[in-house]
Design a protein around this motif. Structure first.
Motif, PDB file in Angstrom:
ATOM      1  N   ARG A  12      -3.432  12.560  21.580  1.00  0.00           N
ATOM      2  CA  ARG A  12      -3.947  12.753  20.192  1.00  0.00           C
ATOM      3  C   ARG A  12      -3.023  13.324  18.593  1.00  0.00           C
ATOM      4  N   LEU A  13      -1.868  14.096  19.177  1.00  0.00           N
ATOM      5  CA  LEU A  13      -1.268  14.565  18.742  1.00  0.00           C
ATOM      6  C   LEU A  13      -0.600  12.942  17.512  1.00  0.00           C
ATOM      7  N   VAL A  14       0.055  12.342  18.574  1.00  0.00           N
ATOM      8  CA  VAL A  14       0.579  11.322  18.284  1.00  0.00           C
ATOM      9  C   VAL A  14      -0.089  10.135  17.587  1.00  0.00           C
ATOM     10  N   HIS A  15      -1.268   9.718  17.813  1.00  0.00           N
ATOM     11  CA  HIS A  15      -1.941   8.754  17.117  1.00  0.00           C
ATOM     12  C   HIS A  15      -2.368   9.689  15.626  1.00  0.00           C
ATOM     13  N   SER A  16      -2.280  11.336  15.518  1.00  0.00           N
ATOM     14  CA  SER A  16      -2.075  11.894  13.891  1.00  0.00           C
ATOM     15  C   SER A  16      -1.184  11.832  13.066  1.00  0.00           C
ATOM     16  N   PHE A  17      -0.359  10.699  13.488  1.00  0.00           N
ATOM     17  CA  PHE A  17       1.058  10.481  13.282  1.00  0.00           C
ATOM     18  C   PHE A  17       0.743   8.714  12.098  1.00  0.00           C
ATOM     19  N   ALA A  18      -0.470   8.275  13.156  1.00  0.00           N
ATOM     20  CA  ALA A  18      -0.258   7.173  12.781  1.00  0.00           C
ATOM     21  C   ALA A  18      -1.099   7.128  11.416  1.00  0.00           C
ATOM     22  N   TYR A  19      -2.228   8.210  11.992  1.00  0.00           N
ATOM     23  CA  TYR A  19      -3.238   7.564  10.294  1.00  0.00           C
ATOM     24  C   TYR A  19      -2.586   8.550   9.555  1.00  0.00           C
ATOM     25  N   PHE A  20      -1.214   9.985   9.438  1.00  0.00           N
ATOM     26  CA  PHE A  20      -1.208  10.025   8.660  1.00  0.00           C
ATOM     27  C   PHE A  20       0.192   8.945   7.798  1.00  0.00           C
ATOM     28  N   GLY A  21       0.534   8.992   8.944  1.00  0.00           N
ATOM     29  CA  GLY A  21       2.005   7.119   8.411  1.00  0.00           C
ATOM     30  C   GLY A  21       0.664   5.884   7.346  1.00  0.00           C
ATOM     31  N   ALA A  22       0.190   5.571   8.159  1.00  0.00           N
ATOM     32  CA  ALA A  22      -1.188   5.058   7.178  1.00  0.00           C
ATOM     33  C   ALA A  22      -1.413   5.662   5.544  1.00  0.00           C
ATOM     34  N   THR A  23      -2.324   6.607   5.348  1.00  0.00           N
ATOM     35  CA  THR A  23      -2.390   7.372   4.600  1.00  0.00           C
ATOM     36  C   THR A  23      -1.311   7.340   3.537  1.00  0.00           C
ATOM     37  N   LEU A  24      -0.263   7.377   3.414  1.00  0.00           N
ATOM     38  CA  LEU A  24       0.694   7.673   2.447  1.00  0.00           C
ATOM     39  C   LEU A  24       1.091   5.761   2.331  1.00  0.00           C
ATOM     40  N   ALA A  25       1.086   4.562   3.570  1.00  0.00           N
ATOM     41  CA  ALA A  25       1.183   3.505   2.886  1.00  0.00           C
ATOM     42  C   ALA A  25      -0.373   3.245   2.009  1.00  0.00           C
ATOM     43  N   ALA A  26      -1.118   3.958   1.966  1.00  0.00           N
ATOM     44  CA  ALA A  26      -2.367   3.197   1.289  1.00  0.00           C
ATOM     45  C   ALA A  26      -2.068   4.086   0.188  1.00  0.00           C
ATOM     46  N   ILE A  27      -1.765   5.256  -0.067  1.00  0.00           N
ATOM     47  CA  ILE A  27      -1.732   6.000  -1.397  1.00  0.00           C
ATOM     48  C   ILE A  27      -0.497   5.640  -2.149  1.00  0.00           C
ATOM     49  N   ALA A  28       0.439   4.265  -1.182  1.00  0.00           N
ATOM     50  CA  ALA A  28       1.560   3.655  -2.101  1.00  0.00           C
ATOM     51  C   ALA A  28       1.098   2.529  -2.825  1.00  0.00           C
ATOM     52  N   VAL A  29       0.108   2.078  -1.534  1.00  0.00           N
ATOM     53  CA  VAL A  29      -0.712   0.757  -1.756  1.00  0.00           C
ATOM     54  C   VAL A  29      -1.214   0.556  -3.407  1.00  0.00           C
ATOM     55  N   PHE A  30      -2.654   1.399  -3.117  1.00  0.00           N
ATOM     56  CA  PHE A  30      -3.254   2.163  -4.340  1.00  0.00           C
ATOM     57  C   PHE A  30      -1.923   1.890  -5.497  1.00  0.00           C
ATOM     58  N   VAL A  31      -1.467   3.120  -5.434  1.00  0.00           N
ATOM     59  CA  VAL A  31      -0.443   3.129  -7.253  1.00  0.00           C
ATOM     60  C   VAL A  31       0.229   1.734  -6.883  1.00  0.00           C
ATOM     61  N   LEU A  32       0.789   0.834  -5.763  1.00  0.00           N
ATOM     62  CA  LEU A  32       1.555  -0.138  -6.383  1.00  0.00           C
ATOM     63  C   LEU A  32       0.418  -1.303  -7.453  1.00  0.00           C
ATOM     64  N   VAL A  33      -0.840  -0.487  -6.678  1.00  0.00           N
ATOM     65  CA  VAL A  33      -1.904  -2.196  -7.204  1.00  0.00           C
ATOM     66  C   VAL A  33      -2.548  -1.295  -7.998  1.00  0.00           C
ATOM     67  N   LEU A  34      -2.372  -0.274  -9.053  1.00  0.00           N
ATOM     68  CA  LEU A  34      -3.228   0.420  -9.546  1.00  0.00           C
ATOM     69  C   LEU A  34      -2.076  -0.308 -10.782  1.00  0.00           C
ATOM     70  N   MET A  35      -0.485  -0.271 -10.821  1.00  0.00           N
ATOM     71  CA  MET A  35       0.026  -0.465 -11.685  1.00  0.00           C
ATOM     72  C   MET A  35       0.300  -1.818 -12.234  1.00  0.00           C
ATOM     73  N   LEU A  36      -0.370  -2.829 -11.001  1.00  0.00           N
ATOM     74  CA  LEU A  36      -0.266  -4.167 -11.293  1.00  0.00           C
ATOM     75  C   LEU A  36      -1.243  -4.290 -12.108  1.00  0.00           C
ATOM     76  N   ALA A  37      -3.029  -3.757 -11.797  1.00  0.00           N
ATOM     77  CA  ALA A  37      -3.639  -4.339 -12.514  1.00  0.00           C
ATOM     78  C   ALA A  37      -4.050  -3.808 -13.799  1.00  0.00           C
ATOM     79  N   GLU A  38      -2.976  -2.450 -14.059  1.00  0.00           N
ATOM     80  CA  GLU A  38      -3.572  -1.616 -14.827  1.00  0.00           C
ATOM     81  C   GLU A  38      -2.422  -2.840 -16.180  1.00  0.00           C
ATOM     82  N   SER A  39      -1.449  -2.908 -15.553  1.00  0.00           N
ATOM     83  CA  SER A  39      -0.859  -3.874 -16.508  1.00  0.00           C
ATOM     84  C   SER A  39      -1.251  -5.398 -17.153  1.00  0.00           C
ATOM     85  N   ALA A  40      -2.007  -6.144 -15.968  1.00  0.00           N
ATOM     86  CA  ALA A  40      -2.861  -7.364 -16.335  1.00  0.00           C
ATOM     87  C   ALA A  40      -4.111  -6.727 -16.773  1.00  0.00           C
ATOM     88  N   VAL A  41      -4.741  -6.038 -16.676  1.00  0.00           N
ATOM     89  CA  VAL A  41      -5.923  -5.585 -17.989  1.00  0.00           C
ATOM     90  C   VAL A  41      -5.245  -5.078 -19.429  1.00  0.00           C
TER      91      VAL A  41
END
Length: 442
Positions: A12-41
């Motif tokens: 379970r501890l090892v799998h929690s790192f997957a959630y942590f890493g995925a959360t960081l990646a999701a935040i990065a994706v959110f910020v990147l897409v937000l910047m691109l979308a804001e620029s387009a809008v």
């Protein structure tokens, strides 16, 4: 139990790192897409901040989060838990079609070997001793055997016992300790239960396939046995009965008796040849090639044959050069074609025999014999896909062996046999083409 909790917590501890890493990646994706979308809008509307840009970025991050978590968990499992059961690999292994192609006595050991490989166990066993003719199977073969009554799921040498119920009795799949000695958690147990059910289906499928194949072979053998009385042997026995009746009448002179005895020898020889071919329809065809007067052979075979009274024979013989062939084998082919015609016409009608000189597809001259009847005929589908195949017949009382053997004999001569029919009830014509002696030995 404490070790189980430790392993369970560590995973379970090892799998929690997957959630942590995925959360960081999701935040990065959110910020990147937000910047691109804001620029387009901003480029389109001139607005510095847009709710739509945030919605687009959130959707992109949300859709990518779950697949990313699963991918990372699988990667961590492969890294830290190499012996976890891979159900996809298990299904590929246990559902392999080649299991049914193995000899019947090898199916259980092959199945257990595959379970052994995918479950990462030290040994596995299948206990079918509560089924009729059931046995104990194990892989490796030296795996410990347990008492026949020990099916409560616990045993000192096995970790797990899974029941495989069936209409013919109970069976059990026993799984030994893991190769890495780690205890089994609830997730693995559920996977193994699913694996056992799938293994039971694969085993049943393989056994049923063998049973069906055996039933088909027995049906073919039974069909051969039941139909012999209505095929060549029946015709030959009728001939012998006819000859015996005339010999016993006391009305024949010495010349007629000699002719009858010669006919009996031919009939018995034909029966012996038939039985040899029936014993193994695929046995090699041994030929003694000599120059043959094909027209004389046909005339002799018609003259010496005992035809039913309601059969009429017509002919149109064109003189032919000598053909390269085995006299006895070819006579057997033509007599079989006569028999087919007589049977298909219910022993009444006309058989027409014709010879001619033709050229084959290679522009070589061939002697051709055409034997036509007014019998039951054949469908285009039967002509194309089934004719000349073993046990294929269009007659209700046919066996489907004679034409198969005839094609093998003609092919061994370097010739070809084909057939034509305008349809059911419209008769058939069989065409035999044979090479000339001068072309083969000139």
């Amino acid at each position: 139990m404490s070790r189980l909790r430790l392993i369970f917590s560590f995973r379970r501890l090892v799998h929690s790192f997957a959630y942590f890493g995925a959360t960081l990646a999701a935040i990065a994706v959110f910020v990147l897409v937000l910047m691109l979308a804001e620029s387009a809008v901003y480029l389109v509307t001139g607005l510095p901040v847009s709710v739509w840009a945030m919605v687009i970025a959130a959707i992109a991050a949300a859709f990518g989060f779950a697949p990313l978590v699963q991918s990372m968990q699988r990667a961590l499992d492969r890294l830290f838990f190499r012996h976890q059961l891979d159900m996809l690999a298990a299904i590929r292994q246990l559902g392999a079609g080649d299991l049914a192609q193995l000899p019947l006595q090898d199916i259980e050991s092959a199945l257990l070997e595959r379970i052994y490989n995918v479950s990462h166990r030290r040994y596995v066993a299948l206990d079918e001793r509560n089924r009729p003719d059931g046995e104990w199977y194990a892989f490796p073969a030296n795996a410990p055997m347990i008492d026949e009554q020990a099916h409560d799921g616990r045993h000192e040498t096995y970790d797990l016992c899974l029941e495989l119920p069936d209409a013919t009795g109970e069976a059990y799949l026993w799984l030994g300790p893991r190769l890495d000695s780690w205890p089994m958690d609830s997730e693995e147990r559920a996977s193994l239960e699913s694996l056992a059910k799938f293994a039971a289906m694969s085993l049943e499928h393989a056994r049923l396939t063998h049973q069906q194949a055996e039933a088909a072979r027995l049906d073919s053998l039974s069909r051969v046995t039941k139909q012999l009385h209505s095929h060549d042997l029946k015709n030959r026995l009728h001939d012998l009965s006819f000859l015996a009746h005339h010999l016993g009448s006391g009305k024949l002179d010495e010349e007629d008796v000699a002719r009858m005895l010669t006919a009996i020898k031919k009939v018995t020889g034909r029966m012996q040849t038939l039985m040899q071919r029936m014993n193994d329809p695929n046995a090699p065809v041994d030929l003694t090639i000599t120059p043959i007067d094909l027209v004389a052979l046909l005339q002799r075979s018609v003259r010496d044959r005992l035809w039913p009274e309601s059969i009429t024979i017509t002919d149109n013989y064109q003189l032919l050069p000598a053909v390269a062939g085995d006299n006895d084998q070819l006579q057997g082919v033509f007599e079989n074609l006569y028999d087919n015609g007589v049977q298909s016409m219910q022993r009444q009608g006309r058989i027409h025999i014709e010879t001619r000189l033709v050229k084959n597809s290679a522009n070589e001259e061939m002697a051709e014999v055409r034997i036509s009847d007014q019998g039951c005929g054949m469908t285009p589908e039967f002509l194309k896909n089934r004719l000349f195949r073993l046990f294929a017949t269009s007659k209700s009382n046919g066996l489907g062996v004679g034409l198969y053997l005839s094609r093998r004999i003609v092919t061994a001569h370097g010739g070809m046999i084909t057939a034509q029919s305008e349809g059911v009830g419209k008769g058939s014509t069989f065409i035999v083409q044979l090479p000339l002696w001068q072309d083969k030995h000139g």
